[in-house]
Each structure stands twice: as structure tokens, then as C-alpha cells.
Design an enzyme around this catalytic site. Structure first.
Site, PDB file in Angstrom:
ATOM      1  N   ASP A   1       0.824  -1.203   0.000  1.00 52.84           N
ATOM      2  CA  ASP A   1       0.000   0.000   0.000  1.00 52.84           C
ATOM      3  C   ASP A   1       0.868   1.268   0.000  1.00 52.84           C
ATOM      4  O   ASP A   1       0.633   2.195  -0.783  1.00 52.84           O
ATOM      5  CB  ASP A   1      -0.892  -0.040   1.248  1.00 52.84           C
ATOM      6  CG  ASP A   1      -2.075   0.884   1.136  1.00 52.84           C
ATOM      7  OD1 ASP A   1      -3.152   0.403   0.770  1.00 52.84           O
ATOM      8  OD2 ASP A   1      -1.907   2.079   1.395  1.00 52.84           O
TER       9      ASP A   1
ATOM     10  N   SER B   1      -2.149 -10.408   1.910  1.00 56.29           N
ATOM     11  CA  SER B   1      -2.268 -10.889   3.307  1.00 56.29           C
ATOM     12  C   SER B   1      -1.013 -11.549   3.883  1.00 56.29           C
ATOM     13  O   SER B   1      -1.020 -11.933   5.051  1.00 56.29           O
ATOM     14  CB  SER B   1      -3.446 -11.870   3.485  1.00 56.29           C
ATOM     15  OG  SER B   1      -4.679 -11.206   3.442  1.00 56.29           O
ATOM     16  N   THR B   2       0.067 -11.683   3.080  1.00 55.77           N
ATOM     17  CA  THR B   2       1.235 -12.410   3.608  1.00 55.77           C
ATOM     18  C   THR B   2       2.250 -11.508   4.309  1.00 55.77           C
ATOM     19  O   THR B   2       3.303 -11.978   4.725  1.00 55.77           O
ATOM     20  CB  THR B   2       1.964 -13.190   2.495  1.00 55.77           C
ATOM     21  OG1 THR B   2       2.509 -12.252   1.557  1.00 55.77           O
ATOM     22  CG2 THR B   2       1.039 -14.156   1.787  1.00 55.77           C
ATOM     23  N   GLY B   3       1.929 -10.203   4.424  1.00 53.05           N
ATOM     24  CA  GLY B   3       2.826  -9.273   5.116  1.00 53.05           C
ATOM     25  C   GLY B   3       2.344  -9.056   6.538  1.00 53.05           C
ATOM     26  O   GLY B   3       2.297  -9.999   7.333  1.00 53.05           O
TER      27      GLY B   3
HETATM   28  P1  ADP Z   1      -0.993  -7.379   3.882  1.00 57.65           P
HETATM   29  O1  ADP Z   1      -1.426  -6.330   4.871  1.00 57.65           O
HETATM   30  O2  ADP Z   1      -2.108  -7.799   2.964  1.00 57.65           O
HETATM   31  O3  ADP Z   1      -0.304  -8.530   4.547  1.00 57.65           O
HETATM   32  P2  ADP Z   1       1.557  -6.198   2.994  1.00 57.65           P
HETATM   33  O4  ADP Z   1       1.731  -5.050   2.072  1.00 57.65           O
HETATM   34  O5  ADP Z   1       2.000  -6.036   4.411  1.00 57.65           O
HETATM   35  O6  ADP Z   1       0.019  -6.610   2.894  1.00 57.65           O
HETATM   36  O7  ADP Z   1       2.333  -7.471   2.404  1.00 57.65           O
HETATM   37  C1  ADP Z   1       1.856  -8.302   1.385  1.00 57.65           C
HETATM   38  C2  ADP Z   1       3.037  -8.962   0.699  1.00 57.65           C
HETATM   39  O8  ADP Z   1       3.650  -8.031  -0.198  1.00 57.65           O
HETATM   40  C3  ADP Z   1       4.159  -9.446   1.622  1.00 57.65           C
HETATM   41  O9  ADP Z   1       4.637 -10.687   1.130  1.00 57.65           O
HETATM   42  C4  ADP Z   1       5.222  -8.353   1.475  1.00 57.65           C
HETATM   43  O10 ADP Z   1       6.526  -8.875   1.676  1.00 57.65           O
HETATM   44  C5  ADP Z   1       5.054  -7.970   0.034  1.00 57.65           C
HETATM   45  N1  ADP Z   1       5.513  -6.604  -0.358  1.00 57.65           N
HETATM   46  C6  ADP Z   1       5.837  -5.550   0.415  1.00 57.65           C
HETATM   47  N2  ADP Z   1       6.176  -4.493  -0.350  1.00 57.65           N
HETATM   48  C7  ADP Z   1       6.060  -4.891  -1.651  1.00 57.65           C
HETATM   49  C8  ADP Z   1       6.287  -4.283  -2.936  1.00 57.65           C
HETATM   50  N3  ADP Z   1       6.700  -3.020  -3.041  1.00 57.65           N
HETATM   51  N4  ADP Z   1       6.067  -5.025  -4.048  1.00 57.65           N
HETATM   52  C9  ADP Z   1       5.643  -6.311  -3.954  1.00 57.65           C
HETATM   53  N5  ADP Z   1       5.406  -6.939  -2.791  1.00 57.65           N
HETATM   54  C10 ADP Z   1       5.629  -6.241  -1.658  1.00 57.65           C
END
Ligand code: ADP
Length: 179
Positions: A40, A125-127
Site C-alpha cells: 500500500d 495478506s502475507t505481510g
Molecule cells: P498485507 O497487509 O495484505 O499482509 P503487505 O503489504 O503487508 O500486505 O504485504 C503483502 C506482501 O507483499 C508481503 O509478502 C510483502 O513482503 C510484500 N511486499 C511488500 N512491499 C512490496 C512491494 N513493493 N512489491 C511487492 N510486494 C511487496
């Protein structure tokens, strides 16, 4: 790594979701569409303020978990951003899998509805939402495969995985799906 499903391509890439040259980019948003870190933060930073202005204006009540809403893409080269709200992992007994599948399916439906030839997804959702990566990979890739096999569009679906561990989890699942 990629799989061909009829005339469609499902591919895995390691990288930054904000840098993808596709018609639609999926955001991993929260249900208030309030902005945050991770995907985001990267998308809002790259797209500029118009994204938040548009979500505030069009979706003042946010977006329910398991769904997604479309906006323009500001300064990104994409045409649309689909703000998808995945579930927070609570142990697996709280409708998390249904909600995760539904978030992916809603984005694929939006892509077809908006005539997008290509779409890029992060691992929703994996973050910070802590969904186990291997389980998330099975649901994400299974949902995309079933959709492409039955609808034959969009022509390209790219899963963009940020780190090697997440890429590995998705690659193992895709490999076993192709075996
Ligand atoms: P959520 O709240 O749905 O878990 P996050 O943004 O925290 O969303 O993470 C979702 C996934 O995206 C995680 O695996 C994270 O490592 C990954 N991620 C974080 N930043 C980026 C990016 N700039 N581009 C692609 N994936 C990302």
C-alpha cells in the site's frame, strides 16, 4: 517461472509491484482504505495523491474484507489500481481462506470488466496480515488457475513476490500444480 493455461499466461516474478507495466495493479489494502506500509505504501508513493483522493471520494466507507474496489492509477503506468482487502490471519478458522480467494476472484472479475489484458498481484495478506505463505500461495494460484481456465482472460496474470522466501513458496506450489 510461468504456466500456460490455454491462451493465458500465469507468471511469477520477484520484484516491486509498483514497477510493473501492466493494465491493472492490485493493492494489498486495509478495509478502511486508509493507507499503510508494504504494498500500500509503495503504490501510494509511486502513484501520487490522486489515489487516496479517489478512494476517499468514491469509497468513504472503505471496502469489506474479501472484496476489492477500482481506482485510476495516478502516475503509475497502469490504467487501474484494484484495492483488495485480504483477511488478517487468525489461525485459519475465521473464514480466512474464503476471504482470500474472494479477494483474488474479485480482482480478476474487475480486470475482465475493465477490459484489462494484464494484471499484477502482490501476495495479498502475507505481510502484516501474517497469512502463512504456503497456504496463501495455494489459494492464490489455485484461484487464478481456475479463473483463467474457465474464462480465458485476462491474458497475463503476474504474481509479484517481494522476497526470495515468498517467491520460493509460490514457485513450489506452481511446480506441484504443473506436475
Ligand atoms: P498485507 O497487509 O495484505 O499482509 P503487505 O503489504 O503487508 O500486505 O504485504 C503483502 C506482501 O507483499 C508481503 O509478502 C510483502 O513482503 C510484500 N511486499 C511488500 N512491499 C512490496 C512491494 N513493493 N512489491 C511487492 N510486494 C511487496
Amino acid at each position: 517461472m510461468f504456466a500456460l493455461l490455454g491462451s493465458c499466461r500465469l507468471e511469477l516474478a520477484q520484484g516491486d509491484i509498483a514497477k510493473q507495466q501492466v493494465d491493472a495493479i492490485v493493492n494489498a489494502a486495509n478495509d478502511r482504505l486508509a493507507g499503510g506500509g508494504g504494498v500500500d505504501g509503495a503504490l501510494h508513493a509511486a502513484a501520487g495523491p490522486s489515489l487516496m483522493q479517489e478512494t476517499d471520494q468514491k469509497y468513504p466507507d472503505g471496502c469489506p474484507t474479501g472484496s476489492a474496489v477500482p481506482t485510476g492509477a495516478g502516475k503509475l503506468t497502469a490504467k487501474f489500481v484494484f484495492h483488495a482487502v485480504g483477511p488478517i490471519w487468525r489461525g485459519g478458522q475465521s473464514q480466512e481462506s474464503e476471504q482470500l480467494v474472494s479477494a483474488y476472484r474479485t480482482c480478476l472479475d474487475l480486470a475482465v470488466e475493465h477490459h484489462c489484458e494484464s494484471i499484477a498481484f502482490p501476495a495479498i495478506s502475507t505481510g502484516v496480515y501474517r497469512y502463512p505463505k504456503d497456504l496463501a500461495a495455494e489459494l492464490a494460484l489455485g484461484t487464478i488457475r481456475d479463473f483463467l481456465l474457465s474464462r480465458q482472460q485476462p491474458k497475463l496474470v503476474r504474481m509479484v513476490l517481494f522476497d526470495g522466501g515468498t517467491y520460493g513458496a509460490f514457485a513450489r506450489v506452481l511446480e506441484s500444480m504443473l506436475a
